[in-house]
Design an enzyme around this catalytic site. Sequence first.
Site, PDB file in Angstrom:
ATOM      1  N   HIS A  60       1.045  -0.415  -7.898  1.00 63.11           N
ATOM      2  CA  HIS A  60       0.545  -0.977  -6.644  1.00 63.11           C
ATOM      3  C   HIS A  60      -0.060   0.078  -5.708  1.00 63.11           C
ATOM      4  O   HIS A  60      -0.370  -0.230  -4.559  1.00 63.11           O
ATOM      5  CB  HIS A  60       1.637  -1.753  -5.906  1.00 63.11           C
ATOM      6  CG  HIS A  60       2.275  -2.832  -6.732  1.00 63.11           C
ATOM      7  ND1 HIS A  60       1.594  -3.960  -7.144  1.00 63.11           N
ATOM      8  CD2 HIS A  60       3.524  -2.937  -7.251  1.00 63.11           C
ATOM      9  CE1 HIS A  60       2.408  -4.729  -7.862  1.00 63.11           C
ATOM     10  NE2 HIS A  60       3.570  -4.135  -7.951  1.00 63.11           N
ATOM     11  N   ARG A 113      -5.736  -0.753  10.473  1.00 62.65           N
ATOM     12  CA  ARG A 113      -5.970   0.687  10.619  1.00 62.65           C
ATOM     13  C   ARG A 113      -7.155   1.076   9.755  1.00 62.65           C
ATOM     14  O   ARG A 113      -7.706   0.249   9.020  1.00 62.65           O
ATOM     15  CB  ARG A 113      -4.742   1.466  10.160  1.00 62.65           C
ATOM     16  CG  ARG A 113      -4.314   1.092   8.740  1.00 62.65           C
ATOM     17  CD  ARG A 113      -3.263   2.003   8.181  1.00 62.65           C
ATOM     18  NE  ARG A 113      -2.649   1.483   6.963  1.00 62.65           N
ATOM     19  CZ  ARG A 113      -3.169   1.558   5.755  1.00 62.65           C
ATOM     20  NH1 ARG A 113      -4.371   2.110   5.581  1.00 62.65           N
ATOM     21  NH2 ARG A 113      -2.537   1.076   4.699  1.00 62.65           N
TER      22      ARG A 113
END
Length: 627
Positions: free
Chosen positions: A235, A297
């Site tokens: 991941h 972000r």
Amino acid sequence: MIKRLLIANRGEIACRIIRTARRLGVETVAVFSDADAGALHVRMADTAVHIGPSPVSESYLRGDAIIAAALESGADAIHPGFGFLSENAQFAQAVIDAGLIWVGPDPASIEAMGLKDAAKKLMQDAGVPVTPGYLGADQSPKTLAEAGDEIGYPLLIKAIAGGGGKGMRRVERPEDFSAALQSCRREAKSAFGDDRVLLEKYVTRPRHIEVQIFGDRHGNVVHLFERDCSLQRRHQKVIEEAPAPGMDEGTRAAICAAAVKAAQAVDYVGAGTIEFIADASDGLRADRIWFMEMNTRLQVEHPVTEAITGVDLVEWQLRIAAGETLPKSQDQLSFSGWAVEARLYAEDPANGFMPSTGTLEIFELPNGIRIETGVAAGDAITPFYDPMIAKLIAHGRTRTEAIETLKTACRSIAIHPVKTNAAFLARALSEPEFGAGNIDTGFIERHGVALTQPVAPSAQALELAAQSMLPQGQGAWGDLIGFRMNAGPNRAMRMRLASEPVTVVLPFGMRQPGAQAPRIVDRSAQRTLIAEAGEIFAFSPDRSNATHGGAAVDGAILAPIPGKVTAIPVAPGQRVAKGETLIVLEAMKMEYTLSAPFDGTVTAINASGGEQVTEGTVLVEIAEENQ
């Protein structure tokens, strides 16, 4: 415009932000822990403030210390970079409450998108397609198991507060659900302090597609097209590119419009990324791409978007934080060419990707492409932080051109003694499936053996190493190498590759170097380091004539194992006979006597009595008597 900017981060992203700030005439303030006292971002900034010990919990995650550093240094804004406190709504609010400019989205937006279940519900209400699953408040095991049966297997259990691959389990069968749920909840509680979960339909050929968006305080929101981040390991993204291979204009328009809609739903300001999961079993289709989450972000992979659009995303962040409108409208944005990024990590792919630490004694990165790094030669990779050393970004007119450029760059990397995934990256980029755009998040797992198995040096690398072992004064590849009276020439050179003996027969002539020929990156009497295809091969002279493996025919007496020096019965300048004791080591309750390999004179003693030495340390040097 902001006048003095504190960067609440470290490493390559801190250096990246400093460069743009400097170009805009904005002064910069770095923060650093004990381990980062001499780090590159500290050296680059106009000023720097110490914020605590090396562990992140005592330094880069201490919002109070960072805000105090900003006030102390006279900064008027804080940029969080990515990671650490970048998606912490409480920290963002504290920055604003301290009278400072927060270079990021409003705390309310961070909070709204921070919990995966609430974010998905919000997206559903806004008309953004979401993955089929369960987002309910009832967290009882019975209810979750029933929901799992309704969704169908395979499925994913995901922590609602999760991120970075933590708190996520794939479940193949109903009978595995209970154990996976318990494991996921334990990990989520430990990592995020929240053990609540959601369920999602698992897509069998998933692709990770994300869209870069930007909003300002004047109600404008734009997208800067998509990225594909499907090449992942556990991941964690490894290789990213923009645009996404196989994306047609209709699908691109649909996914980018959905991303803008998602940003508008939370009145988003600044840089953000809307992440989607696509079912690639039948190509990329708009009706099989679903919202996954939003990162509030700047992303690690933002350079590929910058490469194809020509936009400096950090500059946009600073301008929007200062209250300006978006520099470009949607119809003024376009992209050209293709960009691919590879993340260079300090890790050992052949050893289960174990992190590698140490000093970067050899640190050679390629020229001709964009490189983002937070280290330089001589810096240390410590165990305290993320092991990413650098990002390499290649831009080309076509995807093939960008891939070939990046592959060449990865193969040219030379780093030692810290191990890296450079060769792994080059192999991944060389896989025919990747070149064809036939990718999904299981790509690395499917090709793991081919990408990680140890490789041997080429014949050319072996010959180069053998040449480097020739005694001084013998011409390289000269016809008199190995000359013997009344016998054919002996052109065999014995060496060691790591600890294994190898014999190389030198050819009668110089090989023509290839486009990426192996090269010597370090050479001494004790070793030769050869860089080839992203790997480093360490060769040393053969020590087969040594007592206990320590004495050598070249006069360098090496420690055969780690041990303690217990006796040195000789002194510099002393004449010694072949077989005479030079030094005694103690290791594993046994003594090892290292003896002179020939008659000669001691020229140097590099150890002292009682000293603990490591394997390979040159302990004594002797010069052979002239015959």
